[in-house]
Design a protein around this motif. Sequence first.
Motif, PDB file in Angstrom:
ATOM      1  N   ILE A 169      92.194  95.629  63.349  1.00  0.00           N
ATOM      2  CA  ILE A 169      90.731  95.742  63.373  1.00  0.00           C
ATOM      3  C   ILE A 169      90.326  97.138  63.812  1.00  0.00           C
ATOM      4  N   VAL A 181      83.352  91.501  64.224  1.00  0.00           N
ATOM      5  CA  VAL A 181      84.767  91.172  64.428  1.00  0.00           C
ATOM      6  C   VAL A 181      84.933  89.718  64.834  1.00  0.00           C
ATOM      7  N   LYS A 185      86.995  87.087  62.384  1.00  0.00           N
ATOM      8  CA  LYS A 185      88.171  86.366  62.878  1.00  0.00           C
ATOM      9  C   LYS A 185      87.988  84.858  62.732  1.00  0.00           C
ATOM     10  N   PHE A 197      96.131  88.437  64.313  1.00  0.00           N
ATOM     11  CA  PHE A 197      95.447  89.697  64.573  1.00  0.00           C
ATOM     12  C   PHE A 197      96.289  90.493  65.563  1.00  0.00           C
ATOM     13  N   GLU A 200      93.489  96.055  67.851  1.00  0.00           N
ATOM     14  CA  GLU A 200      92.116  96.468  67.589  1.00  0.00           C
ATOM     15  C   GLU A 200      91.882  97.887  68.091  1.00  0.00           C
ATOM     16  N   TRP A 202      88.427 100.373  69.017  1.00  0.00           N
ATOM     17  CA  TRP A 202      86.986 100.283  69.245  1.00  0.00           C
ATOM     18  C   TRP A 202      86.411 101.664  69.527  1.00  0.00           C
TER      19      TRP A 202
END
Length: 402
Positions: A169, A181, A185, A197, A200, A202
């Motif tokens: 992500i 997000v 998901k 997953f 991530e 950010w």
Amino acid sequence: MTTRRSIIMAGAAAMLAWLPAAASAQEPIRLGEMNSYTALPAFTLPYRKGWQLALDQINADGGIDGRPIEVISRDDNAQPGDAIRIAEEFVSSDRVAVIWGGFFSNVGLALTDFAKQRKVPYLATEPLADAIVWSAGNRYTFRLRPSTAMQSAMLAEEAAKLDATRWAIVAPNYAYGTDAVTAFKAELLKRKPDVEFVGEQWPPQGKIDAGPTVRALEAMKPDAIFNVTFGGDLAKFVREGEIRGLFEDRDVVSLLSGEPEYLEPLGAEAPEGWIVTGYPWYAIDTPEHKAFAEAYEAAYGEHPYAGSLVGYNSMLSLAAALRKAGSEDAEALVDAFEELEVVDAPSGTFRYRASDHQSTMGAWVGKTAVEDGKGVMVDWRYADGADYLPTDEAARALRPAE
């Protein structure tokens, strides 16, 4: 002479009594609009042209029961504090009937709370955070664009058809990104429970450091990537990812990346094969859209953008609510917006649900490609927003009690 003078004076008095009423009938209906015009001109300037086109058409057709609409427009500088100050001026000094606009979700959420506190109708035209109509929703706030949850569900539907099981992500670290997000998901797991997953990233909105972000994603060794960055961040992410081979043999599902505001600046560097939501204005051949696109190009000498469509639909919504309400009264306008149907819009007819005040305006889902040195959407379909919303009962449960 006395009788004649009396008749003349009576006639003059009657005419004077009539004049204020006639003048009052022509007084404009004031609407207070704000947006992040300097912070994100790629989207908001076409948006302004869109609502201005609709405004000109509505006023040329007689306005609302003979009264023209007047828009007082301000730049909120993408700052919630500025937005609240402007909103207070709209209500206290300008006496507007409705506040509308906003782009960034933090601004939209601030205006959502303002609308609740001041009991003034607010149409959130562009902010996508789910909280605007769900966890922070209130009687006075409505939203036009398909939300993060709606567009993420559209994309998850396509993502579930892929062979990919390991997902990474990348999303901006504020309400729009976190909501998108969370929704993606949940929707993907619902359709394909075996997905995983694996990590991530950010980055702060507007300040992505693309090199480290791309390296971190590559280290996760995902089968696919869900991207939520947009604007300048998207361009940096795409270019860095191409240089480092991040997208080779990997599926990418990307929110908003098919919108010409973000795809066109990439030119021949636009990614190919990404699954995206967007706006293929060049290929939509419904009569309503053709009329809109032709009028827009005639007025501004350029093709419409996604922002143009949103701006146009927002003004159509406001005019429809004013006609239905037959009044500028806040409570009457709120009642009018609930189950309001906006017909003959360029994107098709949509309505504002009474259950959560979200419109059913949809989005186009397809894949990116490069044609004649430009990024475009291909293999697209229109996804009706009504198909990606919770039931009315479920939606009411997501909102605070009022």
